[in-house]
Scaffold this motif. Structure first.
Motif, PDB file in Angstrom:
ATOM      1  N   SER A  91      10.213   2.902   2.198  1.00  0.00           N
ATOM      2  CA  SER A  91      11.272   2.932   1.195  1.00  0.00           C
ATOM      3  C   SER A  91      11.080   4.105   0.243  1.00  0.00           C
ATOM      4  CB  SER A  91      11.277   1.627   0.396  1.00  0.00           C
ATOM      5  OG  SER A  91      12.237   1.666  -0.637  1.00  0.00           O
ATOM      6  N   ASP A  92      12.186   4.670  -0.205  1.00  0.00           N
ATOM      7  CA  ASP A  92      12.148   5.736  -1.214  1.00  0.00           C
ATOM      8  C   ASP A  92      11.582   5.225  -2.539  1.00  0.00           C
ATOM      9  OD1 ASP A  92      13.299   7.805   0.348  1.00  0.00           O
ATOM     10  OD2 ASP A  92      15.302   6.993  -0.014  1.00  0.00           O
ATOM     11  N   ALA A 138       0.582  -0.271  -6.809  1.00  0.00           N
ATOM     12  CA  ALA A 138       1.929  -0.469  -7.361  1.00  0.00           C
ATOM     13  C   ALA A 138       2.913  -0.825  -6.247  1.00  0.00           C
ATOM     14  CB  ALA A 138       2.379   0.781  -8.095  1.00  0.00           C
ATOM     15  N   ARG A 139       2.761  -0.210  -5.095  1.00  0.00           N
ATOM     16  CA  ARG A 139       3.635  -0.520  -3.946  1.00  0.00           C
ATOM     17  C   ARG A 139       3.437  -1.961  -3.500  1.00  0.00           C
ATOM     18  NH1 ARG A 139       3.078   4.938  -0.207  1.00  0.00           N
ATOM     19  NH2 ARG A 139       3.526   6.421  -1.883  1.00  0.00           N
ATOM     20  N   ILE A 152       0.075  -5.672   3.779  1.00  0.00           N
ATOM     21  CA  ILE A 152       1.186  -4.801   3.396  1.00  0.00           C
ATOM     22  C   ILE A 152       0.869  -3.350   3.744  1.00  0.00           C
ATOM     23  CG2 ILE A 152       2.610  -3.972   1.502  1.00  0.00           C
ATOM     24  CD1 ILE A 152       1.862  -6.620   0.033  1.00  0.00           C
ATOM     25  N   ASP A 153       1.771  -2.725   4.486  1.00  0.00           N
ATOM     26  CA  ASP A 153       1.703  -1.288   4.758  1.00  0.00           C
ATOM     27  C   ASP A 153       2.993  -0.708   4.190  1.00  0.00           C
ATOM     28  OD1 ASP A 153       1.223   1.258   5.724  1.00  0.00           O
ATOM     29  OD2 ASP A 153       1.669   0.761   7.805  1.00  0.00           O
ATOM     30  N   ALA A 154       2.916  -0.127   2.996  1.00  0.00           N
ATOM     31  CA  ALA A 154       4.099   0.372   2.277  1.00  0.00           C
ATOM     32  C   ALA A 154       4.022   1.888   2.165  1.00  0.00           C
ATOM     33  CB  ALA A 154       4.175  -0.259   0.901  1.00  0.00           C
ATOM     34  N   LYS A 155       5.015   2.577   2.725  1.00  0.00           N
ATOM     35  CA  LYS A 155       5.023   4.039   2.745  1.00  0.00           C
ATOM     36  C   LYS A 155       6.366   4.596   2.309  1.00  0.00           C
ATOM     37  CE  LYS A 155       1.674   4.334   6.452  1.00  0.00           C
ATOM     38  NZ  LYS A 155       1.389   4.772   7.795  1.00  0.00           N
ATOM     39  N   THR A 156       6.344   5.864   1.908  1.00  0.00           N
ATOM     40  CA  THR A 156       7.585   6.587   1.663  1.00  0.00           C
ATOM     41  C   THR A 156       8.062   7.146   3.004  1.00  0.00           C
ATOM     42  OG1 THR A 156       6.518   8.720   1.318  1.00  0.00           O
ATOM     43  CG2 THR A 156       6.760   7.293  -0.624  1.00  0.00           C
TER      44      THR A 156
END
Length: 82
Positions: free
Chosen positions: A41-42, A51-52, A73-77
């Motif tokens: 997500s942007d 924070a992500r 959780i794997d959260a990327k831009t």
């Protein structure tokens, strides 16, 4: 997935039920207790890994208080996801 989509407007989201891998372990309940989330997500731009993760966990607050025992959780831009 609906709550994550509404809160984070992801370009990519994949929710994987890993509960069967934890059968017999603490927190396992009826195959709906352990999940992995891969999300792009942007909204994650300029945010730390912590924070992500907090953004994802805030979106799933009700689930984390109840039946969900573990969440990876794997959260990327988009730029990080390639």
């Amino acid at each position: 997935m609906e709550k994550l989509s509404a809160a984070l407007s992801p370009k990519v989201i994949d929710v994987i039920n890993q509960s069967e891998m934890h059968k017999g372990h603490s927190g396992y309940s009826d195959g709906e207790s352990h999940f992995a989330v891969k999300i792009v997500s942007d909204i994650f731009e300029g945010k730390s890994r912590l924070a992500r993760q907090r953004l994802v966990m805030d979106a799933l607050k009700a689930e984390l208080a109840g039946p969900l025992h573990a969440l990876s959780i794997d959260a990327k831009t988009p730029a990080e996801a390639g």
